[in-house]
Write an enzyme that holds these catalytic residues in place. Structure first.
Site: not given
Length: 193
Positions: A51, A69, A146
């Site tokens: 992304f 992350d 998502k």
């Protein structure tokens, strides 16, 4: 047997992207045009970096990306900053008081063979990401995330609708047919006073 090396997998390799998921963001950008060339973007669950790679190579001419992350990240770019950590525990001072124009997330919890468990874990993670987004998203900013479809999706959409002008469910063509994943595109954030 599921064909893992499908069209989008091969296309990602050919175009030097780290994962096929890049095409999900590309489809959303083509449809909603929500990332502008000078935007500051927060990419939650950014590893392995597709992304961020797509945004910095194709859209953000002067903008920048901060990626977060719990997994290490191998993507590097002069306008990309990576923070290793769990968003549930991160101190927002790590973002240097930056407010973001856009928050995107392709993050997913570890999955099991039980679809309902996966859905509930996905909704829980999305709520945690949204809690962070509420603190770091500018008024008028956009949120793209998502989630696994299931019975709690409508309730989550209602929560988001309190903070955004509109919330659209988006299923990219590049998502595998058998996947329950969908994306929510949330337009024009309104900080509740």
């Amino acid at each position: 047997m599921k064909k893992v090396q499908d069209f989008y997998f091969k296309k990602a390799k050919e175009e030097n992207y780290k994962a096929r998921s890049v095409f999900k963001l590309e489809e959303a950008q083509n449809k909603f045009k929500f990332i502008k060339s000078s935007d500051r973007v927060l990419d939650v669950g950014c590893s392995p970096g597709s992304f961020s790679q797509y945004m910095l190579n194709k859209i953000l001419k002067t903008g920048s990306v901060v990626g977060v992350d719990i997994l290490p990240n191998s993507f590097a770019h002069q306008r990309f900053k990576f923070i290793l950590g769990d968003i549930k525990e991160i101190d927002i001072s790590a973002f240097d008081d930056i407010l973001f124009d856009v928050v995107v997330s392709d993050a997913m919890p570890n999955t099991t063979s039980d679809k309902e468990t996966n859905h509930f874990r996905s909704i829980s993670l999305c709520r945690s990401i949204f809690e962070l987004a509420k603190d770091v998203l500018k008024d008028g900013g956009h949120f793209f995330i998502k989630v696994f479809d299931g019975k709690d999706l409508q309730d989550f959409k209602k929560e988001l609708n309190e903070y955004f002008e509109s919330v659209n469910v988006f299923k990219p063509k590049s998502s595998r047919d058998e996947s329950r994943e969908v994306f929510l595109f949330c337009k024009n954030f309104k900080k509740l006073r």
